[in-house]
Enzyme design. Structure first.
Site, short mmCIF file in Angstrom:
data_model
loop_
_atom_site.label_atom_id
_atom_site.label_comp_id
_atom_site.label_asym_id
_atom_site.label_seq_id
_atom_site.Cartn_x
_atom_site.Cartn_y
_atom_site.Cartn_z
CE LYS A 126 -4.24 -2.03 1.62
NZ LYS A 126 -3.85 -3.44 1.81
C1 LIG Z 1 -4.51 -4.56 1.33
C2 LIG Z 1 -3.74 -5.82 1.29
C3 LIG Z 1 -4.10 -6.89 0.42
C4 LIG Z 1 -5.34 -6.83 -0.45
O1 LIG Z 1 -5.24 -5.88 -1.47
P1 LIG Z 1 -6.56 -5.39 -2.25
O2 LIG Z 1 -6.09 -4.31 -3.15
O3 LIG Z 1 -7.51 -4.90 -1.19
O4 LIG Z 1 -7.12 -6.56 -2.98
C5 LIG Z 1 -3.28 -8.00 0.38
N1 LIG Z 1 -2.19 -8.10 1.16
C6 LIG Z 1 -1.81 -7.11 2.01
C7 LIG Z 1 -0.61 -7.29 2.85
C8 LIG Z 1 -2.57 -5.93 2.11
O5 LIG Z 1 -2.19 -4.96 2.95
#
Ligand SMILES: *Cc1c(COP(=O)(O)O)cnc(C)c1O
Length: 461
Positions: free
Chosen positions: A112
């Protein structure tokens, strides 16, 4: 470049407006009116370029005249300067045809950071120009909140208030939210679970007086700016394995469908992607949907991969919009049905979706077994989300190289990793003092008015 809503009736916006708005007023999500494409020669020329240069080329066609080229390059440079790896998103080979794309070298150790760091810079630049100041309020199960606080700390034009469920995030996640000292970022520990936090945020957006008063803005995963930033690493990874001359597939640990949808955009732009494999934990609404065409809500069960514990995947609506040939009314109809429990995708739309999106599911046992096996076989310690991806990817290996997105660093989820592998994953040296920094957090009840009062106090202090 103009942005339209997936439900067809909200105002058409510029990139800047779509980014600052988040959710469209008709309840839909913003998408570019047309997806720009890159030629084979343009993609081939990305080989050997820096992550930042590829980021500029991939995203530039989407941003219209929101930023000049020089300014946009500068924002990209600032966004990724704090990453702990020169490649930003390095690729590691684990098997003859299987690779891990490490997306956890950012400041909060999850993918993220790629999007949040960039939109932090873009918000600041756009708001400084207009003289506006906004209050970003978000709910988190851990990763989004830490990435947002880290990305926006110290930025003058933005306050950030993150609501997280008290006692239900990992210690690393909590400390990443509570240790930044800048006075424009605040963590609120809510007595309740993640759904309660989300409901509070939703209520605040629906309280128009409050919304206007504090100039509420959102940076959750439906924000188009976030999706766009995630398109970039599909290009860098594929090109490093020989694209555009050699096709690749990706497996993506999925919750809200934002990350895997970015892969879909990359494919529409001309990147030769064969399959996008959606990997879910036992909260498997997307896997069931791709198997049957029926999207039906079920309760959420907590797992060791908590960032994928979702009941409804908000970004899936974007994929539906394309599957329905950009028919906003059709999407709006399905979303209306979702309120009463679910919907069934039409045959044509279902075929369009399953031509690209494959899927698989990992149980808790599968996830732990994958952590253990990858450590033993390859010397790679996976976070539980990545382990879900690796388990599912193995069922989809073929002649095309498979790239599994490694979405978080194992040290962010040390308990699950230790239980599965016996190894305590250490934090990278650059943040080894996280456990020693003082914490600052406000504990709040789940009462809307009380939370709103705390927010007003924090942003006027
Ligand atoms: C947010 C997240 C996901 C999922 O991603 P999306 O874009 O919501 O599908 C997977 N793994 C981790 C570590 C995350 O922080």
């Amino acid at each position: 470049m103009r942005y339209i809503s997936t439900r067809g009736t909200a105002p058409v916006l510029t990139f800047e407006q779509a980014m600052l708005t988040g959710l469209a007023r008709d309840g839909g999500l913003y998408l570019p009116e047309d997806i720009p494409t890159l030629t084979t020669a343009q993609i081939a020329a990305m080989a050997g370029k820096s992550y930042e240069d590829v980021a500029f080329e991939v995203m530039r066609p989407f941003i219209g005249d929101t930023f000049t080229d020089a300014q946009f390059r500068d924002l990209i440079a600032r966004a990724y300067a704090g990453f702990g790896h020169a490649a930003r998103a390095p690729l590691v080979q684990v098997d003859s045809n299987h690779y891990l794309l490490e997306l956890f070298h950012g400041p909060t150790l999850a993918f993220k950071d790629f999007a949040m760091q960039l939109i932090g810079q873009m918000f600041q630049a756009a708001l400084t120009r207009s003289g506006d100041r906004v209050t970003i309020v978000g709910a988190t199960s851990g990763d989004t909140g830490s990435a947002a606080i880290e990305a926006f700390r110290g930025l003058k034009a933005v306050y950030v208030i993150i609501l997280y469920p008290h006692g239900r995030v990992s210690e690393v996640q909590r400390r990443q939210m509570t240790t930044p000292v800048e006075s424009n970022v605040h963590a609120l520990a809510v007595d309740g679970d993640f759904e309660d936090c989300q409901a509070l945020v939703k209520d605040m957006f629906n309280d128009f007086a409050f919304r206007d008063d504090v100039r509420l803005a959102g940076v959750n995963s439906i924000n188009w700016g976030r999706v766009l930033a995630q398109v970039v690493y599909y290009f860098t990874a594929a090109v490093s394995l020989g694209a555009p001359h050699r096709p690749v597939s990706f497996t993506v640990p999925t919750g809200n469908f934002g990350d895997v949808f970015a892969g879909f955009i990359a494919k529409q732009m001309g990147l030769p992607i064969v399959d996008l494999v959606v990997a879910t934990n036992r909260n498997d609404i997307l896997h069931r949907t791709l198997l049957t065409g029926a999207y039906t809500k079920e309760g959420v069960t907590p797992t060791i991969s908590p960032s994928m514990d979702i009941q409804v995947s908000s970004n899936f609506e974007r994929a539906l919009f394309y599957a329905y040939g950009q028919d906003g009314a059709a999407v709006a109809g399905q979303m209306e049905d979702l309120k009463s429990g679910g919907f069934t995708i039409s045959q044509g739309a279902y075929e369009m979706l399953t031509a690209t999106f494959k899927s698989g599911r990992a149980s808790e046992e599968d996830t732990s077994a994958a952590i253990k096996a990858y450590n033993a076989r390859h010397g790679e310690l996976l976070c539980p989300h990545t382990a879900v991806g690796a388990h599912v990817a193995e069922k989809h290996l073929g002649t095309v190289p498979m790239i599994t997105l490694a979405t978080a660093h194992p040290a962010k989820f040390p308990d699950a990793v230790k239980a599965a592998s016996g190894i305590a994953a250490p934090l990278p040296a650059r943040m080894a003092d996280l456990y020693d920094r003082p914490e600052r957090v406000t504990r709040v009840s789940g009462d809307l008015a009380a939370v709103q009062n705390v927010i007003k106090e924090r942003i006027t202090a």
